[in-house]
Each structure stands twice: as structure tokens, then as C-alpha cells.
Design a protein around this motif. Structure first.
Motif, PDB file in Angstrom:
ATOM      1  N   ALA A 122       0.924  -1.327   0.092  1.00 30.57           N
ATOM      2  CA  ALA A 122       0.010  -0.110   0.071  1.00 30.57           C
ATOM      3  C   ALA A 122       1.001   1.252  -0.084  1.00 30.57           C
ATOM      4  N   CYS A 123       1.972   1.006   0.771  1.00 32.22           N
ATOM      5  CA  CYS A 123       2.777   2.305   0.795  1.00 32.22           C
ATOM      6  C   CYS A 123       3.579   2.724  -0.469  1.00 32.22           C
ATOM      7  N   ARG A 124       3.804   1.431  -1.210  1.00 36.72           N
ATOM      8  CA  ARG A 124       4.488   1.390  -2.317  1.00 36.72           C
ATOM      9  C   ARG A 124       3.584   2.177  -3.617  1.00 36.72           C
ATOM     10  N   HIS A 125       2.006   1.699  -3.584  1.00 40.98           N
ATOM     11  CA  HIS A 125       1.240   2.291  -4.669  1.00 40.98           C
ATOM     12  C   HIS A 125       0.691   3.563  -4.158  1.00 40.98           C
ATOM     13  N   HIS A 126       0.722   3.965  -2.983  1.00 44.54           N
ATOM     14  CA  HIS A 126       0.148   5.322  -2.477  1.00 44.54           C
ATOM     15  C   HIS A 126       1.168   5.851  -1.635  1.00 44.54           C
ATOM     16  N   PRO A 127       2.276   6.306  -2.033  1.00 41.67           N
ATOM     17  CA  PRO A 127       3.702   6.768  -1.386  1.00 41.67           C
ATOM     18  C   PRO A 127       3.230   7.649  -0.129  1.00 41.67           C
ATOM     19  N   VAL A 128       3.953   7.440   0.999  1.00 40.06           N
ATOM     20  CA  VAL A 128       3.738   8.086   2.112  1.00 40.06           C
ATOM     21  C   VAL A 128       5.164   8.634   2.519  1.00 40.06           C
ATOM     22  N   GLU A 129       5.079   9.682   3.545  1.00 38.70           N
ATOM     23  CA  GLU A 129       6.261  10.525   3.876  1.00 38.70           C
ATOM     24  C   GLU A 129       6.992   9.704   4.811  1.00 38.70           C
ATOM     25  N   HIS A 130       6.533   8.899   5.450  1.00 39.40           N
ATOM     26  CA  HIS A 130       7.199   7.829   6.643  1.00 39.40           C
ATOM     27  C   HIS A 130       6.334   6.833   6.985  1.00 39.40           C
ATOM     28  N   SER A 176      12.177  -0.491   0.909  1.00 39.93           N
ATOM     29  CA  SER A 176      12.867   1.077   0.772  1.00 39.93           C
ATOM     30  C   SER A 176      14.041   0.974  -0.251  1.00 39.93           C
ATOM     31  N   HIS A 177      14.532   0.104  -0.248  1.00 38.62           N
ATOM     32  CA  HIS A 177      15.588  -0.165  -1.558  1.00 38.62           C
ATOM     33  C   HIS A 177      15.016  -0.047  -3.068  1.00 38.62           C
ATOM     34  N   LEU A 178      14.021  -0.839  -2.950  1.00 38.23           N
ATOM     35  CA  LEU A 178      13.355  -0.804  -4.473  1.00 38.23           C
ATOM     36  C   LEU A 178      12.271   0.580  -4.628  1.00 38.23           C
ATOM     37  N   TYR A 179      11.665   0.866  -3.618  1.00 36.78           N
ATOM     38  CA  TYR A 179      10.648   1.872  -4.105  1.00 36.78           C
ATOM     39  C   TYR A 179      11.003   3.267  -3.143  1.00 36.78           C
ATOM     40  N   LYS A 180      12.268   3.377  -2.546  1.00 35.83           N
ATOM     41  CA  LYS A 180      12.412   4.412  -1.821  1.00 35.83           C
ATOM     42  C   LYS A 180      11.439   4.839  -0.796  1.00 35.83           C
ATOM     43  N   ILE A 181      10.995   3.925  -0.026  1.00 35.89           N
ATOM     44  CA  ILE A 181       9.795   4.250   0.863  1.00 35.89           C
ATOM     45  C   ILE A 181      10.629   4.363   2.298  1.00 35.89           C
ATOM     46  N   PRO A 182      10.528   5.662   2.655  1.00 38.25           N
ATOM     47  CA  PRO A 182      11.416   6.139   4.172  1.00 38.25           C
ATOM     48  C   PRO A 182      10.516   5.209   5.317  1.00 38.25           C
ATOM     49  N   ALA A 183      11.509   4.404   5.799  1.00 37.32           N
ATOM     50  CA  ALA A 183      10.933   3.187   6.883  1.00 37.32           C
ATOM     51  C   ALA A 183      11.848   3.266   7.824  1.00 37.32           C
ATOM     52  N   THR A 184      11.004   3.328   8.882  1.00 38.65           N
ATOM     53  CA  THR A 184      11.863   3.058  10.246  1.00 38.65           C
ATOM     54  C   THR A 184      11.254   1.855  10.986  1.00 38.65           C
ATOM     55  N   GLY A 185      12.151   1.043  11.517  1.00 42.31           N
ATOM     56  CA  GLY A 185      11.722  -0.390  12.470  1.00 42.31           C
ATOM     57  C   GLY A 185      11.906   0.127  14.101  1.00 42.31           C
ATOM     58  N   LEU A 186      11.213  -0.151  14.635  1.00 40.68           N
ATOM     59  CA  LEU A 186      11.441  -0.010  16.126  1.00 40.68           C
ATOM     60  C   LEU A 186      11.529  -1.412  16.987  1.00 40.68           C
ATOM     61  N   HIS A 255      16.135   3.458   5.062  1.00 44.16           N
ATOM     62  CA  HIS A 255      15.522   2.553   6.086  1.00 44.16           C
ATOM     63  C   HIS A 255      16.277   2.535   7.158  1.00 44.16           C
ATOM     64  N   LYS A 256      15.844   2.847   8.510  1.00 41.33           N
ATOM     65  CA  LYS A 256      16.587   2.813   9.668  1.00 41.33           C
ATOM     66  C   LYS A 256      15.999   1.821  10.917  1.00 41.33           C
ATOM     67  N   ILE A 257      16.857   1.330  11.564  1.00 41.26           N
ATOM     68  CA  ILE A 257      16.306   0.585  12.952  1.00 41.26           C
ATOM     69  C   ILE A 257      16.636   1.013  14.107  1.00 41.26           C
ATOM     70  N   TYR A 258      15.948   1.261  15.062  1.00 40.06           N
ATOM     71  CA  TYR A 258      16.435   1.898  16.386  1.00 40.06           C
ATOM     72  C   TYR A 258      15.836   0.824  17.554  1.00 40.06           C
ATOM     73  N   ASN A 259      16.713   0.499  18.452  1.00 35.41           N
ATOM     74  CA  ASN A 259      16.036   0.078  19.665  1.00 35.41           C
ATOM     75  C   ASN A 259      15.317   1.104  20.503  1.00 35.41           C
ATOM     76  N   ILE A 260      14.361   0.881  20.980  1.00 39.24           N
ATOM     77  CA  ILE A 260      13.664   1.771  21.831  1.00 39.24           C
ATOM     78  C   ILE A 260      13.212   1.207  23.446  1.00 39.24           C
ATOM     79  N   GLY A 261      13.973   1.085  24.152  1.00 44.80           N
ATOM     80  CA  GLY A 261      14.066   0.702  25.447  1.00 44.80           C
ATOM     81  C   GLY A 261      14.357   1.593  26.633  1.00 44.80           C
ATOM     82  N   ASN A 262      14.595   0.987  27.778  1.00 40.17           N
ATOM     83  CA  ASN A 262      14.865   1.963  28.890  1.00 40.17           C
ATOM     84  C   ASN A 262      16.393   2.212  29.240  1.00 40.17           C
ATOM     85  N   ASN A 263      17.271   1.340  28.621  1.00 42.80           N
ATOM     86  CA  ASN A 263      18.547   1.275  28.750  1.00 42.80           C
ATOM     87  C   ASN A 263      19.041   1.069  30.254  1.00 42.80           C
TER      88      ASN A 263
END
Length: 348
Positions: A122-130, A176-186, A255-263
Motif C-alpha cells: 500500500a505504501c508502494r502504490h500510495h507513497p507516504v512520507e514515513h 525501501s531499496h526498491l521503491y524509496k519508501i522512508p521506513a523506520t523499524g522500532l 530505512h533505519k532501525i532503532y532500539n527503543i527501551g529503557n537502557n
């Protein structure tokens, strides 16, 4: 935290909006005047009444639209994108739970793999900012190096749930590589708080106490080598997500991945003692769990401990809620929501 305020002229689509994190994130955006489209299938993995209670709070907002549907249904996903044209998509809908994935693998493939594929398409066919999507600390498997860092090797997941989350990261990278979808994994680390998930240990322990049942602790009673968990309070999680919304990756593959925890990992037994104190404060009586110790379960890991340096560098993320404060808020909510005083009267 150093981030831009959110743009209320944009449309935010949040899947899993009646879930724990989805509810609180939706509420935060709605409070800032943002238009939120929420999707949830309201399944019965845990008490549907709790999901409906969260949803009721969101439906009090004029700027909230709810779609009851499953992301594994392509027509539901594409129809939502076509009708509302979201600028930002936050995919929090997933089948959660490590142990449940051992008993019920089908639903994990349906929701976490097919469902996420539909979101990507859906993000590929209807491009999103993030596109922001939920991964999990479980991808680190039985990694013995702590704290876990985003650059660590994560090719040995020890549960199907973890495999599906690792698959999500790979799928998002490819799109993200193929369609330049700005994506962030948490990669979330043990999120807790009021209106949380009843399948989480702290919630289950509380349920057991008020049912006069023992709690099961899967550490063999080995206090010297106790389990460690990076418990992260819900408000801190939401602040972190909010900061990232306006920070899509601008790298060659966005494409970026972040840990989101308490550290700041806590021993499980210390966490349990803190929960007992919080419930004692909330009920006005001494609360002590009946404890049974068992071996660690398949798919569980001895320690989860997040390095959040990358997220801190990007948005200034720094959790501020202590375990004592967070569990007290949970305990106070639980006692009120479940009218615990009536249960206490039945116990004595």
C-alpha cells in the motif's frame, strides 16, 4: 527531546489502534489536533473489553476515524489508503507474544508477514512520507553481548514471533531499496503501563494475585543468575515514536532501525518486589505473591537490555519514568479499572 512539533494538517494512519501502544500513540496525536485513522481487528488474543475501553477513549475525539479490519486483508488496507491518503503510517498491528507463537503459528504468518506485506504494498502504490513499524527486542535471540545494539548479529531468532519481526525488517529494507519508501523499524523492549497487555508478566502476576493463585517465575529460582528485562514505561515509548515521526531516514536506502527501551535493565525479582509494593500502596494492604519457580521456557531469553544511543543521537530520546513510578501508575489504574476492593473483600 529535539524534534519538530507534529503537523496537524497531515493524516496519520495507525494500525493496531486499539492495542496498548497504538492507543496511547493515537491519543497523543489526537491531543495535538492531528487527524488519525485507526485500524484494528479487535481480536480476542486477550480481553476484548480492554481493547474496547481503549477504543472508546479514542472515539471521543472528532479527529479520529476507526476502521474495524485486519491488515492481512488486502482490500481493507488498500481501501483505507485510497480513501484517506495517509501522509504517515505507523504499523503497530501484529500478533504479539513469544510463547503463543509456539502454540499458534498460523496467526503469526497471517498478521505479521502477510499483513505487513500488505502495508508495504500500500505504501508502494500510495507513497507516504514515513512508514514506522513495530519490530521487537526478540530479534536479538539468545545474544549474550549486552547491551544489544542495532548493529548486532540478529540471524538466530529463538521463536517464530522473533522470526516474523526479523522478516519485517528485511521486507521493509527491500521495499525501501526498491521503491524509496522512508521506513523506520522500532525494536521495542518490554513496554508496560496502565491499560497494558494482559498477556505481559506484570499484568498476569497482578491477575493471579487477585485470583488467589501462585505466579510462575521462569528462572529456576536462581537469584544469582536472575532474568533481566529492560522494562520501558509507555509514556517514554510514545515520546520516542513521536520524535521519530518527522525524522525519516535520508540515506541512499531510506530505512533505519532503532532500539527503543529503557537502557536500564532490572532483575525480574526486583521488578516483582516493586510491583508488590505498588499494589500494596494501591490497595492499602500488604500484597505478596505466592511464587512458583520453573525452568526458563522455550523462546525466552535470559536478558534483554537495549543500547538506545542511536535513538538518543537522533531525537534526544531519554526515558524519564522510574520503575517505581511506572508500576505505581499501573497498580493505581488496575485497582480502579477492575474494582479491586470488591475482590479483596471476597479474599478476606
Amino acid at each position: 527531546m529535539n524534534y519538530k512539533s507534529l503537523d496537524p494538517s497531515k493524516i496519520y494512519l495507525i494500525t493496531g489502534a486499539a492495542g496498548f501502544i497504538g492507543h496511547f500513540l493515537s491519543k497523543k496525536l489526537l491531543d495535538q489536533g492531528c487527524r488519525v485513522i485507526g485500524i484494528d481487528n479487535l481480536n480476542d488474543y486477550y480481553d476484548v473489553n480492554l481493547k474496547l475501553a481503549r477504543l472508546d477513549k479514542l472515539q471521543a475525539y472528532d479527529n479520529f476515524t476507526f476502521i474495524k479490519g485486519d491488515i492481512s486483508d488486502k482490500e481493507t488496507v488498500f481501501g483505507s489508503f485510497e480513501e484517506y491518503r495517509p501522509n504517515v503510517v505507523i504499523n503497530l498491528a501484529a500478533q504479539a507474544g513469544v510463547r503463543y507463537s509456539i502454540e499458534n503459528p498460523d496467526v503469526y504468518i497471517q498478521s505479521n508477514i502477510i499483513g505487513f506485506y500488505n502495508i508495504l504494498e500500500a505504501c508502494r502504490h500510495h507513497p507516504v512520507e514515513h512508514l514506522i513499524y513495530a519490530s521487537s527486542s526478540s530479534v536479538y535471540g539468545a545474544n549474550k553481548k549486552v547491551p544489544f545494539e542495532e548493529t548486532d548479529f540478529v540471524d538466530h531468532p529463538v521463536s517464530l514471533y522473533a522470526s516474523t519481526k526479523k522478516s519485517n525488517e528485511l521486507m521493509a529494507y527491500t521495499y525501501s531499496h526498491l521503491y524509496k519508501i522512508p521506513a523506520t523499524g522500532l525494536r521495542f523492549f518490554t513496554v508496560y503501563g496502565p491499560m497494558g497487555r494482559p498477556d505481559m508478566a506484570y499484568f498476569g502476576f497482578t491477575d493471579k494475585y487477585f485470583s488467589n493463585e501462585p505466579i510462575k517465575i521462569f528462572n529456576n529460582g536462581d537469584f544469582d543468575n536472575d532474568l533481566y528485562r529492560d522494562f520501558t514505561y509507555i509514556d517514554d515509548i510514545i515520546t520516542g515514536i513521536e520524535g521519530l515521526i518527522s525524522k525519516p531516514s535520508v540515506e541512499m536506502v531510506p530505512h533505519k532501525i532503532y532500539n527503543i527501551g529503557n537502557n536500564n535493565p532490572e532483575k525480574l525479582m526486583m521488578f516483582i518486589e516493586t510491583l508488590e509494593k505498588a499494589l500494596s500502596n494501591a490497595t492499602g494492604r500488604n500484597v505478596e505473591f505466592i511464587k512458583e519457580f520453573e525452568p526458563i521456557k522455550p523462546g525466552d531469553v535470559p536478558a534483554t537490555y537495549a543500547s538506545t544511543d542511536l535513538l538518543q543521537e537522533t531525537v534526544g530520546f531519554k526515558p524519564t519514568t522510574s520503575i517505581e513510578e511506572g508500576l505505581q501508575r499501573f497498580a493505581d489504574w488496575y485497582v480502579e479499572y477492575y474494582e479491586v476492593n470488591k475482590k479483596i473483600s471476597a479474599l478476606v
